[in-house]
Design an enzyme around this catalytic site. Structure first.
Site, PDB file in Angstrom:
ATOM      1  N   ASP A 160       0.904  -1.323  -0.241  1.00  0.00           N
ATOM      2  CA  ASP A 160       0.024  -0.822  -0.237  1.00  0.00           C
ATOM      3  C   ASP A 160       0.582   0.706  -0.573  1.00  0.00           C
ATOM      4  O   ASP A 160       0.408   2.528  -1.226  1.00  0.00           O
ATOM      5  CB  ASP A 160      -0.686   0.448   0.970  1.00  0.00           C
ATOM      6  CG  ASP A 160      -0.705   0.140   2.130  1.00  0.00           C
ATOM      7  OD1 ASP A 160       0.648  -0.401   2.533  1.00  0.00           O
ATOM      8  OD2 ASP A 160      -1.268   0.575   3.578  1.00  0.00           O
ATOM      9  N   ASN A 467       0.627 -10.728  10.994  1.00  0.00           N
ATOM     10  CA  ASN A 467       0.183  -9.490  11.320  1.00  0.00           C
ATOM     11  C   ASN A 467      -1.662  -9.562  11.717  1.00  0.00           C
ATOM     12  O   ASN A 467      -2.347 -10.133  10.338  1.00  0.00           O
ATOM     13  CB  ASN A 467       0.834  -9.234  10.467  1.00  0.00           C
ATOM     14  CG  ASN A 467       2.578  -8.533   9.657  1.00  0.00           C
ATOM     15  OD1 ASN A 467       2.673  -8.553  10.625  1.00  0.00           O
ATOM     16  ND2 ASN A 467       2.065  -7.860   8.732  1.00  0.00           N
ATOM     17  N   TYR A 469      -5.384  -8.404  11.202  1.00  0.00           N
ATOM     18  CA  TYR A 469      -6.205  -6.562  11.455  1.00  0.00           C
ATOM     19  C   TYR A 469      -7.692  -7.080  12.384  1.00  0.00           C
ATOM     20  O   TYR A 469      -9.120  -6.595  12.173  1.00  0.00           O
ATOM     21  CB  TYR A 469      -6.376  -6.162   9.931  1.00  0.00           C
ATOM     22  CG  TYR A 469      -5.134  -5.484  10.126  1.00  0.00           C
ATOM     23  CD1 TYR A 469      -5.309  -3.972  11.001  1.00  0.00           C
ATOM     24  CD2 TYR A 469      -4.179  -5.842   9.644  1.00  0.00           C
ATOM     25  CE1 TYR A 469      -3.712  -3.476  10.610  1.00  0.00           C
ATOM     26  CE2 TYR A 469      -2.827  -5.256   9.303  1.00  0.00           C
ATOM     27  CZ  TYR A 469      -2.256  -3.935   9.861  1.00  0.00           C
ATOM     28  OH  TYR A 469      -1.438  -3.523   9.776  1.00  0.00           O
ATOM     29  N   TYR A 473     -10.365  -4.752   9.975  1.00  0.00           N
ATOM     30  CA  TYR A 473     -10.440  -4.720   8.177  1.00  0.00           C
ATOM     31  C   TYR A 473     -11.667  -6.533   8.144  1.00  0.00           C
ATOM     32  O   TYR A 473     -12.338  -6.397   7.246  1.00  0.00           O
ATOM     33  CB  TYR A 473      -9.607  -5.794   7.529  1.00  0.00           C
ATOM     34  CG  TYR A 473      -8.646  -4.685   7.570  1.00  0.00           C
ATOM     35  CD1 TYR A 473      -8.691  -4.024   6.298  1.00  0.00           C
ATOM     36  CD2 TYR A 473      -7.194  -4.690   7.497  1.00  0.00           C
ATOM     37  CE1 TYR A 473      -8.322  -2.567   5.698  1.00  0.00           C
ATOM     38  CE2 TYR A 473      -5.733  -3.768   6.954  1.00  0.00           C
ATOM     39  CZ  TYR A 473      -6.596  -2.779   6.207  1.00  0.00           C
ATOM     40  OH  TYR A 473      -5.661  -1.902   5.601  1.00  0.00           O
ATOM     41  N   TRP A 550       0.807  -1.597  14.203  1.00  0.00           N
ATOM     42  CA  TRP A 550       1.506  -0.532  13.145  1.00  0.00           C
ATOM     43  C   TRP A 550       0.085   1.044  12.407  1.00  0.00           C
ATOM     44  O   TRP A 550      -0.777   0.551  13.792  1.00  0.00           O
ATOM     45  CB  TRP A 550       0.293  -1.890  12.044  1.00  0.00           C
ATOM     46  CG  TRP A 550       0.694  -1.009  10.595  1.00  0.00           C
ATOM     47  CD1 TRP A 550      -0.059  -0.782   9.688  1.00  0.00           C
ATOM     48  CD2 TRP A 550       1.702  -1.256   9.912  1.00  0.00           C
ATOM     49  NE1 TRP A 550       0.222  -0.588   8.053  1.00  0.00           N
ATOM     50  CE2 TRP A 550       1.571  -0.233   8.020  1.00  0.00           C
ATOM     51  CE3 TRP A 550       3.156  -1.680  10.057  1.00  0.00           C
ATOM     52  CZ2 TRP A 550       3.160  -0.462   7.355  1.00  0.00           C
ATOM     53  CZ3 TRP A 550       4.351  -1.431   8.890  1.00  0.00           C
ATOM     54  CH2 TRP A 550       4.203  -1.049   7.706  1.00  0.00           C
ATOM     55  N   LYS A 569      -2.885   4.817   9.780  1.00  0.00           N
ATOM     56  CA  LYS A 569      -2.748   3.656  11.039  1.00  0.00           C
ATOM     57  C   LYS A 569      -1.852   3.979  11.668  1.00  0.00           C
ATOM     58  O   LYS A 569      -1.215   3.621  13.150  1.00  0.00           O
ATOM     59  CB  LYS A 569      -2.398   2.454  11.246  1.00  0.00           C
ATOM     60  CG  LYS A 569      -4.296   1.584   9.913  1.00  0.00           C
ATOM     61  CD  LYS A 569      -3.672   0.153  10.224  1.00  0.00           C
ATOM     62  CE  LYS A 569      -5.266  -0.151   9.238  1.00  0.00           C
ATOM     63  NZ  LYS A 569      -4.767   0.058   7.794  1.00  0.00           N
TER      64      LYS A 569
END
Ligand code: BDP
Length: 604
Positions: A160, A467, A469, A473, A550, A569
């Site tokens: 990203d 990682n 979320y 997400y 993050w 973030k």
């Protein structure tokens, strides 16, 4: 590769400043035979994308040219002359007048051009650099090129953060003697109160056979604390002062080449004495359990893009200390050497990551993670990609092996480790990394589609970095459900692999100034609550060895409907103002560090 440093036998001349600048589409493909015909100037170091109010430059796909004149110092007769680039993103062609003197691919590692005999002491030459920002299946990171209806190239990529390009790190002209120290490798250990320093010196040049190597270790006061002879050996430093997280101490290894009784070359390599080891589910630094607190970062600032900036360097480290962070990951590429030197001097621990981000076509499948075509198929990321990845890994380890702050290598961010072919892709890279550096543990950051059930590579590594979320997400705004699945997931990794687990990414986009009494995504309160939920889970898992939020700061991304002027973030804004979560983290981390011995941050 040694960092450029001046010494009694070496000089360096900085070439940073304003260079002439042009797009190849405007000046043609062969401007090196003449002066660049362009009104533009671009600063070095900096990315070029955000400098000009010109979309053609910002969105340019292909080559841009940088040019300046350079005068070789008069006193450099009989010296070796080397041009050294900290990085050129992503590929460089370097011309001296009209002669190609170097080419390099890989946007985050240094390279040199030996100009001895090509340039004359006291004379000026025209230095032109072609900078190519294109990413393909055979670059690290990878990307895809296509052409639009207007015939212009378009670049897409699987990460990203914005594809900033340019000469983002310093350029220097350096002199060395013609017989010279080419490389130094230092590895340290302990024998009771003494420090053991294993060193290896490589020499090159005209009179290699005649040169004797003399080494000595000096302490911070410049006193000699150990001496040795020969290109390899072990020095013993009695009553050594260790390099510790939060309490850095650096020695210097003074390496001298002696020919016919004269010092032919001299170079001082800083080093710290410390050990790193993964034992069971613990990460030990100097034999003491270390718990990582900190962030995934980016090299990203307004206007400069990924250009190195000492002011931001100092300020970012101040903010790390203020939040109680003892470490960070160089997500998602090797950072400027100045950053690691600073971490060495200030006792901040670093997980050093390659630029292998986006080896995952599953991200194109969105939240289903189903790749449109297998990631590790030969037509996607096959042997050619892996060869480039291996070369990049060599360059990273060669550059950073002597930094005491670097305690672990991260071989990739979010590869498709759940897909067939992942093991075949990663096994040789893991072997290579262990051969190049047997002293540091290895990790990779696992993507959310890689679960404890389907991951195919976890057992190859020493630490599992995850990682996740949950609550962002997935289960957006439902932290209770998120907490349940997060805990199940992390415990699954511990159970399957029996290895230490850390969180290498967890975070929520947050608009500074947005407040809510509800669990409202994007609010400052939600970011704090989200992090607090993760921390509850971490504190319930004994095998857990660290937390990297993050992200440290908001950063620029490519355009996309789920990004409003970048990824938000950050716990700090892009201009480094704290969001509410920064204060919550500070409370946790300063308190946590008090309780966990060896976690390293001095508590103020
Ligand atoms: C992760 C990536 C990171 C992104 C982050 C996000 O590793 O580079 O910035 O997601 O979406 O998957 O914020």
């Amino acid at each position: 590769m040694l960092s450029p440093r001046s010494s009694p036998t070496r000089d360096t001349v900085g070439l940073d400043g304003l260079w002439r600048f042009a797009l190849d589409t405007r000046v043609g493909a062969a401007p090196w035979t003449s002066r660049l015909d362009s009104p533009l100037e671009a600063p070095v170091p900096a990315s070029y994308n955000d400098l000009f109010v010109d979309a053609d430059i910002r969105d340019h796909v292909g080559v841009v040219w940088y040019q300046r004149e350079v005068r070789v110092p008069r006193g450099w007769a009989d010296e070796r002359v080397v041009l050294r680039f900290g990085s050129v993103t992503h590929a460089a062609q370097v011309y001296v007048d009209d002669r190609l003197v170097a080419e390099h691919t890989g946007g985050y590692t240094p390279f040199e051009a030996d100009l001895t005999g090509t340039v004359e002491p006291g004379e000026e030459f025209r230095l032109t650099v072609g900078v190519d920002n294109r990413l393909t299946n055979e670059t690290i990171p990878p990307g895809t090129l296509s052409s639009g209806p207007d015939g212009r190239q378009r670049q897409s990529y699987l990460h990203d953060f914005y594809n900033y390009a340019g000469i983002a790190r310093s350029v220097r002209l350096c002199s060395t003697p013609t017989t010279f120290v080419e490389d130094i490798t230092v590895a340290t250990g302990r024998d009771g109160a003494a420090g053991m320093v294993d060193y290896r010196v490589e020499i090159a040049g005209e009179a290699v056979d005649l040169a004797a190597v003399r080494v000595r270790a000096i302490d911070e006061a410049g006193r000699t604390v150990a001496e040795g002879h020969g290109p390899e050996g072990v020095l013993r430093i009695e009553d050594v002062t260790l390099w510790q997280p939060g309490a850095a101490y650096l020695y210097g290894l003074v390496v001298e080449l002696v020919t016919a009784g004269e010092t032919a070359d001299s170079y001082t390599q800083p080093f710290g004495v410390r050990t790193v080891e993964v034992r069971g589910t613990q990460f030990l630094i100097n034999g003491e359990p270390f718990y990582f607190t900190g962030f995934g970062k980016h090299e990203d600032t307004p206007v400069r893009g990924k250009g190195h900036d000492d002011a931001y360097l100092v300020h970012d480290f101040q903010l790390l200390e203020w939040t109680g962070a003892n470490s960070f990951r160089t997500s998602h590429y090797p950072y400027a050497e100045e950053v690691l030197d600073f971490a060495d001097r200030h006792g901040i621990v670093v997980i050093d990551e390659t630029a292998a981000v986006g080896l995952n076509l599953g991200v194109m499948g969105g939240l289903t993670g189903v790749p449109p075509t297998p990631t590790f198929a030969p037509e996607n990321f096959g042997g050619a990609t892996r060869d480039v990845h291996a070369q990049h890994l060599r360059e990273l380890i060669e550059r950073d092996k002597n930094h005491p702050s670097v305690v672990m290598w991260s071989l990739a961010n979010e590869p498709a480790s759940n897909e067939d072919g992942a093991r075949e892709y990663f096994e040789p890279l893991v072997e290579l990394a262990r051969k190049l550096d047997p002293t540091r543990p290895l990790t990779y950051s696992a993507v959310m589609f890689a679960t404890p059930q389907n991951d195919q590579i976890g057992d190859l590594f020493d630490v599992l970095s995850i990682n996740r979320y949950y609550g962002w997400y997935v289960f957006t705004g439902d932290l209770a459900t998120a907490e349940h699945y997060l805990e199940q997931d992390l415990r699954g990794w511990v159970q399957r692999f029996g290895k230490p687990v850390m969180m290498s990414e967890y975070g929520a986009d947050t608009q500074p100034g947005l407040h809510s009494v509800w669990d409202a995504p994007w609010s400052e309160e939600y970011q704090s609550d989200y992090l607090a939920m993760y921390h509850r889970v971490f504190d319930r898992i004994p095998e857990f060895l660290g937390e990297h939020v993050w992200n440290f700061a908001d950063f620029q991304t490519s355009a996309g409907i789920h990004r409003v002027d970048g990824n938000k973030k950050g716990v700090f804004t892009r201009d480094r103002k704290p969001k509410a979560a920064a204060f919550a983290l500070r409370r946790r981390w300063l308190g946590l560090n008090r309780r966990k011995p060896g976690s390293g941050t001095a508590v103020g």
